[in-house]
Design a protein around this motif. Structure first.
Motif, short mmCIF file in Angstrom:
data_model
loop_
_atom_site.label_atom_id
_atom_site.label_comp_id
_atom_site.label_asym_id
_atom_site.label_seq_id
_atom_site.Cartn_x
_atom_site.Cartn_y
_atom_site.Cartn_z
N GLU A 126 -8.92 8.29 -6.72
CA GLU A 126 -9.60 7.69 -5.58
C GLU A 126 -9.40 6.18 -5.50
N ARG A 127 -8.93 5.56 -6.59
CA ARG A 127 -8.70 4.13 -6.60
C ARG A 127 -7.31 3.77 -6.06
N GLU A 128 -6.49 4.80 -5.78
CA GLU A 128 -5.14 4.54 -5.30
C GLU A 128 -4.69 5.74 -4.46
N LEU A 129 -5.12 5.79 -3.22
CA LEU A 129 -4.79 6.92 -2.36
C LEU A 129 -3.31 6.90 -2.03
N PRO A 130 -2.62 8.04 -2.17
CA PRO A 130 -1.17 8.10 -1.95
C PRO A 130 -0.82 8.24 -0.47
N LEU A 131 -1.29 7.32 0.33
CA LEU A 131 -1.05 7.35 1.77
C LEU A 131 -0.56 5.98 2.24
N PRO A 132 0.29 5.95 3.26
CA PRO A 132 0.74 4.65 3.79
C PRO A 132 -0.41 3.89 4.44
N GLU A 133 -0.25 2.61 4.56
CA GLU A 133 -1.25 1.78 5.23
C GLU A 133 -1.36 2.16 6.71
N GLU A 134 -2.60 2.16 7.19
CA GLU A 134 -2.89 2.39 8.62
C GLU A 134 -2.31 3.72 9.11
N SER A 135 -2.39 4.75 8.28
CA SER A 135 -1.79 6.04 8.63
C SER A 135 -2.79 7.07 9.15
N MET A 136 -4.11 6.82 9.02
CA MET A 136 -5.12 7.80 9.41
C MET A 136 -6.01 7.23 10.50
N ASP A 137 -6.38 8.09 11.45
CA ASP A 137 -7.25 7.66 12.55
C ASP A 137 -8.72 7.97 12.28
N VAL A 189 -14.02 0.05 -4.56
CA VAL A 189 -12.57 0.26 -4.60
C VAL A 189 -12.19 1.42 -3.70
N LEU A 190 -12.97 2.49 -3.72
CA LEU A 190 -12.72 3.63 -2.85
C LEU A 190 -12.78 3.23 -1.39
N LEU A 191 -13.79 2.47 -1.02
CA LEU A 191 -13.92 2.05 0.38
C LEU A 191 -12.80 1.11 0.79
N ARG A 192 -12.33 0.28 -0.13
CA ARG A 192 -11.21 -0.61 0.21
C ARG A 192 -9.92 0.19 0.38
N GLN A 193 -9.78 1.29 -0.37
CA GLN A 193 -8.63 2.16 -0.18
C GLN A 193 -8.70 2.85 1.19
N ILE A 194 -9.88 3.26 1.57
CA ILE A 194 -10.05 3.86 2.90
C ILE A 194 -9.73 2.83 3.97
N TRP A 195 -10.19 1.60 3.78
CA TRP A 195 -9.90 0.52 4.74
C TRP A 195 -8.39 0.35 4.88
N ARG A 196 -7.67 0.44 3.78
CA ARG A 196 -6.22 0.24 3.80
C ARG A 196 -5.50 1.32 4.60
N VAL A 197 -5.90 2.59 4.43
CA VAL A 197 -5.17 3.68 5.09
C VAL A 197 -5.67 3.94 6.51
N LEU A 198 -6.78 3.32 6.89
CA LEU A 198 -7.34 3.56 8.22
C LEU A 198 -6.65 2.67 9.25
N ALA A 199 -6.24 3.26 10.35
CA ALA A 199 -5.55 2.53 11.40
C ALA A 199 -6.51 1.61 12.14
N PRO A 200 -6.00 0.53 12.76
CA PRO A 200 -6.86 -0.30 13.60
C PRO A 200 -7.51 0.55 14.70
N GLY A 201 -8.79 0.40 14.87
CA GLY A 201 -9.52 1.24 15.81
C GLY A 201 -9.94 2.57 15.24
N GLY A 202 -9.57 2.84 13.97
CA GLY A 202 -9.95 4.09 13.33
C GLY A 202 -11.42 4.12 12.95
N ARG A 203 -11.90 5.29 12.60
CA ARG A 203 -13.32 5.48 12.28
C ARG A 203 -13.48 6.17 10.94
N LEU A 204 -14.47 5.72 10.18
CA LEU A 204 -14.88 6.34 8.93
C LEU A 204 -16.25 6.97 9.14
N MET A 205 -16.43 8.21 8.68
CA MET A 205 -17.74 8.84 8.68
C MET A 205 -18.10 9.24 7.25
#
Length: 252
Positions: A86-97, A113-129
Motif C-alpha cells: 500500500e506504500r507503493e501502488l504499482p500504477l502510473p501517475e494520474e491513471s485512475m478517475d 503514505v497510503l493517501l499520498r499514493q492515492i493522490w499520485r494515481v488519481l487523475a486531476p478532477g478525480g474523486r476518492l471515496m
C-alpha cells in the motif's frame, strides 16, 4: 489486529454481511451514479462494492494490501485483483478517475503514505471515496464484523487526515444503523432502521462515507531521493584553490 481476506469474504457471505453490503452499496451508488468511461480502482477489500461498476466503467481493478491477502475477483472470467504494498501502488501517475477505499484506511499502518499514493494515481478532477467505521457507532464496538477492527474515525478526524494529504472533503454520507447482530428478525427490519437512523440519530451510524477531491493547487513534495540530492547540493562547499603539499591532508 485486522481481518484477513478469508475473514472478510466469510463476513460478506453471512446475512449480516449481505445487509451491510446492500446498505453501503446504496450510498456509494448515490454518490457515484455514473462511471461510464472512467477508470475505477478499489483499495483494501472493496470488491463487494465494485461489482456494480463492471460493464459500466472503462476499467475496474481491485488492489489488496499484502498483510490482508488477496483473492480472485470476479469469480468468473479474468481476474481483476492484485496483491500490493500500500506504500507503493504499482500504477502510473494520474491513471485512475475514481478510487474506492473500503476496509483499508482503518487497518493501515501508514495512513498518510497510503493517501499520498492515492493522490499520485488519481487523475486531476478525480474523486476518492472512503468508507470507515464511525467512532460513535455500535459497529465499531463489535469485533464480530470487519468494522470492529482497526481505528474508527470521527468526521473531524477524517477531515484533518484528508487535508493533510492534499484532499478536500466534498460530500458526506452515513450508513448502517441496524444493530450488528446476526438475528434474522432484526435484519429483516434493516430498511426501517436505516430510515429512522438518518432522521433521528445520524451521528451514530455504523460507517461514515466521505468523498474527497484531489487538491492540485498545493505544492507537491519532492520524492525522498530528490530531496536528499537537493540538500547535498545546497550544503556542498564551493571549489577551493589546490592546497600546497604541506597543507594537504592524506586521503583515506
Amino acid at each position: 489486529m485486522h481481518m484477513d481476506v478469508i475473514d472478510l469474504r466469510d463476513f460478506y457471505g453471512r446475512p449480516l454481511g449481505r445487509v451491510a453490503q446492500y446498505q453501503i452499496e446504496r450510498r456509494v451508488d448515490e454518490i457515484w451514479p455514473d462511471v461510464r468511461g472512467l477508470n475505477v480502482l478499489g483499495l483494501g477489500f472493496a470488491t463487494p462494492y465494485l461489482t456494480p461498476f463492471l460493464g459500466k466503467a472503462e476499467r475496474v481493478i481491485g488492489l489488496m494490501p499484502a498483510r490482508q491477502g488477496v483473492m480472485q475477483w470476479p469469480a468468473d472470467g479474468r481476474c481483476l485483483t492484485g496483491l500490493v504494498d500500500e506504500r507503493e501502488l504499482p500504477l502510473p501517475e494520474e491513471s485512475m478517475d475514481r478510487v474506492l477505499l473500503v476496509h483499508g484506511l482503518e487497518a493501515s499502518e501508514s495512513m498518510r503514505v497510503l493517501l499520498r499514493q492515492i493522490w499520485r494515481v488519481l487523475a486531476p478532477g478525480g474523486r476518492l471515496m472512503i468508507v470507515v467505521p464511525n467512532r460513535r457507532g455500535l459497529w465499531a464496538r463489535r469485533e464480530a464484523t470487519p468494522f470492529g477492527h482497526g481505528q474508527p474515525f470521527s468526521r473531524s478526524q477524517i477531515t484533518q487526515l484528508l487535508r493533510e494529504s492534499m484532499f478536500s472533503p466534498s460530500r458526506w454520507e452515513v450508513a448502517l444503523f441496524v444493530p450488528p447482530f446476526d438475528w434474522r428478525p432484526l435484519l429483516r427490519s434493516a430498511a426501517a432502521w436505516e430510515r429512522a437512523g438518518h432522521m433521528l440519530w445520524p451521528r451514530f451510524s455504523g460507517v461514515i462515507l466521505v468523498e474527497a477531491t484531489k487538491q492540485i493547487y498545493s505544492a507537491t513534495p519532492l520524492p525522498a531521493a530528490r530531496k536528499v540530492k537537493s540538500r547535498i547540493r545546497a550544503i556542498a562547499p564551493l571549489p577551493s584553490p589546490v592546497p600546497s603539499p604541506r597543507d594537504a591532508a592524506p586521503e583515506d
